[in-house]
Enzyme design. Structure first.
Site, PDB file in Angstrom:
ATOM      1  N   HIS A   1     -22.756 -27.010  16.205  1.00 40.69           N
ATOM      2  CA  HIS A   1     -24.205 -27.312  16.163  1.00 40.69           C
ATOM      3  C   HIS A   1     -25.030 -26.025  15.982  1.00 40.69           C
ATOM      4  O   HIS A   1     -25.893 -25.704  16.804  1.00 40.69           O
ATOM      5  CB  HIS A   1     -24.625 -28.059  17.444  1.00 40.69           C
ATOM      6  CG  HIS A   1     -25.939 -28.783  17.299  1.00 40.69           C
ATOM      7  ND1 HIS A   1     -26.195 -29.995  17.862  1.00 40.69           N
ATOM      8  CD2 HIS A   1     -27.081 -28.448  16.651  1.00 40.69           C
ATOM      9  CE1 HIS A   1     -27.428 -30.383  17.584  1.00 40.69           C
ATOM     10  NE2 HIS A   1     -27.995 -29.441  16.840  1.00 40.69           N
TER      11      HIS A   1
ATOM     12  N   ARG B   1     -27.465 -35.219  13.297  1.00 44.66           N
ATOM     13  CA  ARG B   1     -27.156 -35.444  14.710  1.00 44.66           C
ATOM     14  C   ARG B   1     -25.798 -36.114  14.803  1.00 44.66           C
ATOM     15  O   ARG B   1     -25.436 -36.946  13.954  1.00 44.66           O
ATOM     16  CB  ARG B   1     -28.201 -36.371  15.352  1.00 44.66           C
ATOM     17  CG  ARG B   1     -29.462 -35.693  15.769  1.00 44.66           C
ATOM     18  CD  ARG B   1     -29.260 -34.796  16.993  1.00 44.66           C
ATOM     19  NE  ARG B   1     -30.490 -34.145  17.395  1.00 44.66           N
ATOM     20  CZ  ARG B   1     -30.930 -32.965  16.958  1.00 44.66           C
ATOM     21  NH1 ARG B   1     -30.219 -32.281  16.071  1.00 44.66           N
ATOM     22  NH2 ARG B   1     -32.050 -32.435  17.407  1.00 44.66           N
TER      23      ARG B   1
HETATM   24  P1  NDP Z   1     -38.044 -34.828   8.829  1.00 46.67           P
HETATM   25  O1  NDP Z   1     -38.700 -35.698   9.814  1.00 46.67           O
HETATM   26  O2  NDP Z   1     -38.874 -33.874   8.046  1.00 46.67           O
HETATM   27  O3  NDP Z   1     -37.211 -35.689   7.787  1.00 46.67           O
HETATM   28  C1  NDP Z   1     -36.471 -36.807   8.172  1.00 46.67           C
HETATM   29  C2  NDP Z   1     -36.027 -37.552   6.933  1.00 46.67           C
HETATM   30  O4  NDP Z   1     -35.215 -38.654   7.335  1.00 46.67           O
HETATM   31  C3  NDP Z   1     -37.214 -38.126   6.153  1.00 46.67           C
HETATM   32  O5  NDP Z   1     -36.945 -38.083   4.780  1.00 46.67           O
HETATM   33  C4  NDP Z   1     -37.233 -39.573   6.625  1.00 46.67           C
HETATM   34  O6  NDP Z   1     -37.813 -40.481   5.699  1.00 46.67           O
HETATM   35  C5  NDP Z   1     -35.745 -39.835   6.754  1.00 46.67           C
HETATM   36  N1  NDP Z   1     -35.496 -40.995   7.613  1.00 46.67           N
HETATM   37  C6  NDP Z   1     -35.822 -41.189   8.907  1.00 46.67           C
HETATM   38  N2  NDP Z   1     -35.442 -42.411   9.323  1.00 46.67           N
HETATM   39  C7  NDP Z   1     -34.884 -43.005   8.265  1.00 46.67           C
HETATM   40  C8  NDP Z   1     -34.322 -44.287   8.044  1.00 46.67           C
HETATM   41  N3  NDP Z   1     -34.269 -45.217   9.007  1.00 46.67           N
HETATM   42  N4  NDP Z   1     -33.850 -44.572   6.808  1.00 46.67           N
HETATM   43  C9  NDP Z   1     -33.915 -43.662   5.823  1.00 46.67           C
HETATM   44  N5  NDP Z   1     -34.435 -42.421   5.949  1.00 46.67           N
HETATM   45  C10 NDP Z   1     -34.908 -42.105   7.162  1.00 46.67           C
HETATM   46  O7  NDP Z   1     -36.915 -34.024   9.640  1.00 46.67           O
HETATM   47  P2  NDP Z   1     -36.252 -32.622   9.300  1.00 46.67           P
HETATM   48  O8  NDP Z   1     -35.850 -32.605   7.884  1.00 46.67           O
HETATM   49  O9  NDP Z   1     -37.120 -31.525   9.798  1.00 46.67           O
HETATM   50  O10 NDP Z   1     -34.972 -32.649  10.262  1.00 46.67           O
HETATM   51  C11 NDP Z   1     -33.994 -33.656  10.105  1.00 46.67           C
HETATM   52  C12 NDP Z   1     -33.028 -33.637  11.277  1.00 46.67           C
HETATM   53  O11 NDP Z   1     -32.165 -32.516  11.202  1.00 46.67           O
HETATM   54  C13 NDP Z   1     -33.651 -33.479  12.661  1.00 46.67           C
HETATM   55  O12 NDP Z   1     -34.180 -34.716  13.124  1.00 46.67           O
HETATM   56  C14 NDP Z   1     -32.478 -33.017  13.492  1.00 46.67           C
HETATM   57  O13 NDP Z   1     -31.797 -34.138  14.039  1.00 46.67           O
HETATM   58  C15 NDP Z   1     -31.576 -32.318  12.490  1.00 46.67           C
HETATM   59  N6  NDP Z   1     -31.458 -30.891  12.741  1.00 46.67           N
HETATM   60  C16 NDP Z   1     -30.210 -30.367  13.002  1.00 46.67           C
HETATM   61  C17 NDP Z   1     -30.047 -29.027  13.198  1.00 46.67           C
HETATM   62  C18 NDP Z   1     -28.701 -28.435  13.392  1.00 46.67           C
HETATM   63  O14 NDP Z   1     -28.595 -27.244  13.730  1.00 46.67           O
HETATM   64  N7  NDP Z   1     -27.629 -29.160  13.154  1.00 46.67           N
HETATM   65  C19 NDP Z   1     -31.199 -28.112  13.194  1.00 46.67           C
HETATM   66  C20 NDP Z   1     -32.448 -28.743  12.878  1.00 46.67           C
HETATM   67  C21 NDP Z   1     -32.560 -30.093  12.683  1.00 46.67           C
HETATM   68  P3  NDP Z   1     -39.348 -40.337   5.230  1.00 46.67           P
HETATM   69  O15 NDP Z   1     -39.362 -39.165   4.261  1.00 46.67           O
HETATM   70  O16 NDP Z   1     -39.638 -41.623   4.584  1.00 46.67           O
HETATM   71  O17 NDP Z   1     -40.148 -40.058   6.475  1.00 46.67           O
HETATM   72  C1  OXD Z   2     -32.891 -29.141  16.081  1.00 41.85           C
HETATM   73  C2  OXD Z   2     -31.525 -28.707  16.398  1.00 41.85           C
HETATM   74  O1  OXD Z   2     -33.174 -30.331  16.142  1.00 41.85           O
HETATM   75  O2  OXD Z   2     -31.296 -27.498  16.582  1.00 41.85           O
HETATM   76  O3  OXD Z   2     -33.712 -28.270  15.737  1.00 41.85           O
HETATM   77  O4  OXD Z   2     -30.612 -29.517  16.445  1.00 41.85           O
END
Ligand code: NDP
Ligand code: OXD
Length: 314
Positions: A277, A229
């Site tokens: 994005h 993000r």
């Molecule tokens: P998940 O919820 O599966 O994974 C999130 C990861 O971040 C987990 O490993 C989690 O830790 C870690 N995390 C969260 N908070 C913290 C913190 N405070 N400190 C350290 N680690 C942290 O999400 P996804 O992998 O499915 O997606 C990740 C992000 O990708 C989405 O939230 C979105 O913002 C972004 N995204 C962007 C897209 C784009 O087109 N650019 C498309 C899709 C998604 P833990 O394993 O311990 O829970």
């Molecule tokens: C998502 C994105 O969060 O597209 O899936 O950013």
């Protein structure tokens, strides 16, 4: 139950074309784009992307909210969000797209893509030696981070992962929590950010953090790839880091303000690769049918899958 007898779905999207979602969801349930009146008891599910504030609080019989994206920061910003389960996207198609984006950007930096494109413009025929051993650190080691890690391991990279809670993953060195952040960064040459935006992660990708990446490495500098993000990062800190040698290059798919303002210096920076994005785009044809299936299953008393932990913020 026929589709007309099922509760209605509110499709509440801004900044997205709702038409394909509308058509696909309407195959399973009646769909509306606005509630009827100040309180609408006929709506039982909402499918949303950046819904207008105070909209969902007008649905007294709302049973669950479905995000059309993997990230849910756009939903949780609403101060009057009803206390119902939130389902986010976890889908093979989305994960595959993100894996492709990450591998593409990491390989491009590793194989000097930016330097060769600059040379081509000037018709320069000059070898830039390929980097040897490089460690990629994936910050946010969840659904998307782990899939990207597996692909990078298969390409031969050393891979580190950083998460909130402890995780283990084959052939990846894992770190977690605040204590794990410094050693994770110190062992990373290319930082790939795949964190969700939460109060804890907002602005985390700042100059202080980037200083902790490994700069004396086979690439000749540290590299940032952010596809999580935009508000995880400080755009100005990235520019400063590129100027003072903290960063060699960056690939950015997300920005503090989107669309990236035309005045942003990131657009023309020779060592920045900008995409709008698009790292992983939600495909309604892939995502609407499982959403409808989840709504039907939940109405029959089955549990919802891919639920957001509202206290953790993702
Ligand atoms: P998940 O919820 O599966 O994974 C999130 C990861 O971040 C987990 O490993 C989690 O830790 C870690 N995390 C969260 N908070 C913290 C913190 N405070 N400190 C350290 N680690 C942290 O999400 P996804 O992998 O499915 O997606 C990740 C992000 O990708 C989405 O939230 C979105 O913002 C972004 N995204 C962007 C897209 C784009 O087109 N650019 C498309 C899709 C998604 P833990 O394993 O311990 O829970
Ligand atoms: C998502 C994105 O969060 O597209 O899936 O950013």
């Amino acid at each position: 139950m026929t589709s007309k007898q099922k509760g209605r779905v509110l499709l509440a999207m801004t900044g997205y074309n709702p038409r394909p979602w509308y058509e696909l969801l309407a195959k399973g349930r009646p769909v509306v784009t606005e509630p009827d009146g100040p309180q609408d008891p006929s709506i039982t599910y909402a499918v949303v992307w950046k819904q207008k504030p105070n909209l969902l609080s007008r649905l007294p019989n709302l049973r669950a909210i479905f995000s059309v994206g993997a990230g849910v920061d756009h939903i949780l910003q609403d101060a009057t969000l009803p206390d119902v389960p939130i389902v986010r996207v976890v889908a093979q198609d989305l994960t595959q797209q993100m894996t492709e984006y990450v591998v593409w950007r990491v390989l491009d930096h590793h194989r000097n893509g930016l330097a060769y494109r600059a040379q081509q413009k000037r018709k320069v025929w000059r070898e830039v030696p390929p980097a040897g051993d490089v460690a990629v650190g994936i910050m946010g080691f969840g659904e998307l981070g782990r899939a990207a890690a597996a692909a990078l391991v298969a390409c031969g990279f050393s891979v580190n992962g950083w998460s909130r809670t402890q995780q283990a993953f084959k052939d990846v060195e894992t770190f977690h929590g605040e204590d794990g952040l410094k050693p994770f960064l110190n062992a990373t040459d290319i930082l790939v950010v795949l964190l969700p935006l939460t109060p804890q992660t907002k602005g985390i990708v700042n100059h202080r953090l980037l200083r902790q990446l490994r700069r004396k490495n086979a690439l000749g500098g540290a590299v940032l790839v952010n596809a999580g993000r935009g508000r995880l990062q400080k755009d100005a800190d990235i520019l400063k880091a590129l100027e003072d040698g903290t960063l060699k290059e960056a690939s950015l798919d997300v920005f503090e303000v989107e669309p990236l303002p035309r005045t942003s210096l990131l657009w023309n920076h020779p060592r920045v690769f900008v995409t709008p994005h698009i790292a992983a785009m939600s495909d309604p044809a892939e995502l609407a049918p499982p959403m409808l299936a989840q709504m039907d299953a939940f109405d029959k008393g089955k549990p919802l899958k891919n639920l957001v932990d509202r206290s953790a913020g993702y």
